[in-house]
Structures are given as C-alpha cells and as structure tokens.
Design an enzyme around this catalytic site. Sequence first.
Site, short mmCIF file in Angstrom:
data_model
loop_
_atom_site.label_atom_id
_atom_site.label_comp_id
_atom_site.label_asym_id
_atom_site.label_seq_id
_atom_site.Cartn_x
_atom_site.Cartn_y
_atom_site.Cartn_z
N CYS A 195 61.61 -81.92 -48.85
CA CYS A 195 62.90 -82.94 -47.95
C CYS A 195 63.15 -84.09 -48.47
CB CYS A 195 61.84 -83.33 -46.42
SG CYS A 195 59.90 -83.95 -46.97
N ASP B 86 66.78 -79.96 -42.66
CA ASP B 86 66.85 -80.43 -44.25
C ASP B 86 66.54 -79.22 -45.05
OD1 ASP B 86 64.24 -80.68 -43.35
OD2 ASP B 86 63.20 -82.69 -44.11
N HIS B 87 66.08 -78.18 -44.66
CA HIS B 87 65.78 -77.36 -45.58
C HIS B 87 65.00 -76.16 -44.62
CE1 HIS B 87 61.65 -78.44 -45.13
NE2 HIS B 87 61.58 -79.59 -45.87
#
Length: 541
Positions: free
Chosen positions: A56, A233-234
């Site tokens: 993150c 975010d990922h």
Amino acid sequence: MTERELARPNILWISLEDTSPRFGCYGDPLARTPNIDKLASEGTRFPLAFSTAGVCAPSRSAIITGMYQTSIGTHHMRTTHTHANSSELPTPYHTVTPHYVKTFTEYLRAAGYYCTNNKKTDYQFEPPLTAWDELGSHGHWRNRERGQPFFSVFNPTLTHESGMWPEKERQPLQTDPDRVELPPYLPNTRIAREALARHYDNIAEADKIVGRLLQQLEEDGLADNTIVFLWSDHGEGLPRAKRWPYDAGIRVPLLVRWPGQVEPQAVSDQLVSLVDLGPTVLSCAGIDIPYHMQGQPFLGDRKQEREYVFASRDRYDQSYDMIRAIRDKKYKYIRNYYPDLPRMMWVSFNNQHPVQQEMWRLHREGKLEGIQNLMFEKRPVEELYDTENDPHELYNLAKDPNYRDKLAELRNVLDEWLEQHGDMGKMDEGQMVANFWPGGVQPQTAAPVYIPIAAGSPGIEASLEGGAYPAPMLVQLYCATQGASITYTTETGGDARWKLYTEPLRLTGGTTTIRVRASRIGYKHSEERSASFTVGDPSFL
C-alpha cells in the site's frame, strides 16, 4: 467562482485495498458485486491497470504525487513507525521528497476544488497541510461551498489483507469455501479456501459502501457531472500476490464512469499505471499537469497511450529486498537484485496470514506438491513471463532462446526507465534517511511571514500591529522554506477551515485576524502564527 470553475466536473474516487479484480464485471462467478457491476456498465473498464508496487504505502505515495516511489524515496514499506524486533532499521522517518513535489490535490485546491479524504492516506509521509480541505471520517463533498467543484476520496478498508484472518471474520461465511478457486501455487486446503472466502465476503460488503456513495450522488443531483473512479491500491493480500510484482500483486480493478465523455459498457485495452491517476484527474479538470510528474493522463484532452508499466519491491517491514519489473500488454520482465535471498522472507505481519502459515506448515512437513513449492525455490536473476498464456506467471521464459528478443527489449526499456527517473533503491536506506533528516532530526517548515501592502505602509512584519491601514490593502504571505506551501484562515477555533494560499489576501474594512501555517512534504509543519489588521476608510485615516 468563475464560470469555468463552475463548469468543471466533480470527481469521486472510491479506493479499495488489497483487491484484485474479483468482481462480476470481470467475469468472476463467485463475486457478489451488483453496485460495482452497475458502475462498470455505465462506464469503461480497464483490465490492464497496474499499481507501481504490490503493497500500500509505496503505491499510495506514487498515486498522491504522480511520481514513482523509487524516484522520490518512498519505496520502502513502513517508514513512519518501528517494526517488531527490528530496532536497528532506520525507522521511523517521513520521506522528504524533492522540494518541487506536491500532492496533486494541491493543484486542484488552487483551481477552486474542494478536496476531501475519508480517510486513509499512508503515503510514507504525513499529508501536508495543503493536501486536503477535509481529512478524516467526516470528509464529504456535502461540506463544500455551494456550487464549488469537488474531489472526494472514500476508502472502504474492509478488503485489507488482514480481513482474511479468522479473528477478523465479521459474520459467518457467506461464500462457500468449497467453491473458492485458489491460485495453483498456493496449497488447496480448507484453511486457505476459507481465507479467500472471507475476502469475497469483504468485497461484497465494500460493494454496499460503493452503492451508498453512488446513491448519495444521485440524491444530490450530481451523478451527471461527476467522474467516478473505482480502483484498488494494489492486488490481493495472498502470498505471492501482495508485496510482489507478479500480476496477482499489482493488477488492479479500474472502472471510470464519466457521463458523456467515457463510453458506457466499454472495455479499454489501454495499459494504465496507478501513477497516472493524479495526472488524469488534473487533465479531466482542465488543469495543467506539472512537468515534473512522471505519470501521464489516460483520459481527457491530453490522454497518452502507454507501452509499458513499471513496478518495484524494496524493504517491506523488516526484510530488505530489491526487485524491479516492467510489463507490456503481454509480457512481464522481473529483475532480482538479490538472487541469493529466499522468496519466503520474514515479514512478521505477513506471517500472521493463515495461507502463509499453511505454506510453512506443509513445507515443514514435506507435503507441498509441484508448483506449490515455487515460493521455496531459489530466485532466478531474471524472470520473463507470457502473461496472456501463463496468467499465474509460473513458467519462466528468461532462458528460452525463442524469447531472446523480447527479453532484450524489456531489459533495455527497464534500464532506460531507471536512468530517466532515477532509482533511490540503489542508495543504502540509512544514508538516504541521513539526507532526509540531517543528524537524525526531522526538519521543520519555517513559520510564514506577513507582508502588508498598502499606501504608505513599510511592508515589513514589524508594522503589523501598528495602527490602521487605508482600504483596500493586501497581505502577502511568505515562507522561507524551499518548496513550502501555506494555508490560512480568518476563522477562530479548532474547527476553522484552512484555505490554500495562492495570492495576496485582499482586506477592505474592519479588523481581520489571519492565522497562518506552512508545510512541506516530509518536514514538520510550521508553528501557527496569527496577526490582526485594521483597515479603514482612507478619508479618515
């Protein structure tokens, strides 16, 4: 507010955590995501969207600055607090970015946007005072001035990796673990399937939050003039996904609804990096994109097509590593700078994951089968994958002569990218921190200075409390710290609204008290200062 500002689109970001595209609109049969699927049907889906890191804070630092984390020193994960059993690491510290780097939201605020974040940041530095009009659980576009365009971020945190842990289970499982399909490199045990089933349940809960936000836009009559972005975010919080540059760790969902501008029910074949989000928002808002930004817009009048996306892995919590990766629409190239290191490194937080614990248990007992041993094998120096035909990136083609040309292409482009943008991962972290915080002390932003500009006034701070000034007068604010930005308010009390200073303040009459603060990324905020100015009619002064 000018007519141009009033005509600017509103922008809503819905930022998920740790989520690969396990939605119905991406074809997942187990997903229960009706609101997200509806959003996708009303806009465009970007199946080739990727984060710049599989974790993150480095990823979010790239998003908020439009700069690659490896270029600005935010590439190590967890710099703002200490780690268990790791007192020798050079933490905590806040990254001091180059003096010209701002959060992209500051440019929005300067253009008249009301910017709110509810409420996650996690940038490897404390948000500067100038980043947000509102930061916290009450942040909402509904708090803006009438007619003011807004940029609002909401962060459903339900899908975080830790939500897969049994003790974080919010309710009995709604997803049948026996229907869950794990990646082939993970052990297919009941414990592992239950962990992923919890993730499906948490995505379903996050979908309800998405529905409420979209309904609020409808209630406020704003849906037709609001661009909605939904992204993560990922990638998801499974082993060999989170913290890794494999697609499971960096491929993210990305949906955009922009009525009249973005095609509904469309699927784009564009490559998108999350470092592009900030520049894209500026482009959509009609705001010039600062030259230093390394991301590029994928929407708007200045839209640019990408050929490649890039990702990195560095120190994550206790353990140092260094990996760089590049991907085009089909192939992924990974460079391991520490081929001597094991893949299953010690990261205490990750070791709490039930699937990680299952992997260690079965490895210890010699019960992992075939490809499930992949994470316990020695790292190669280079990896090359055909992601189209090998989506789990299991078969390394780096030594296959049939792919020699592709290997050379991606290797060379990665080198060019590193040369162009720099790579602070080459620097020892301790030396980098010493450069950020000389003597181990965080630098502090200088307090702003007031410069009165009025007929007959000397224009120096010493004159602030001396008598009255003729109307009208201007008050210029100045900060001696290079790259600092200033906020001010004329309100009193702790709930005062602080505005971004962009030009001298105009005072026309009476007594006005101006409170000021300044900040720069990575620095301590300045002390607050306050001064009062009395402005009267020139005829009787």
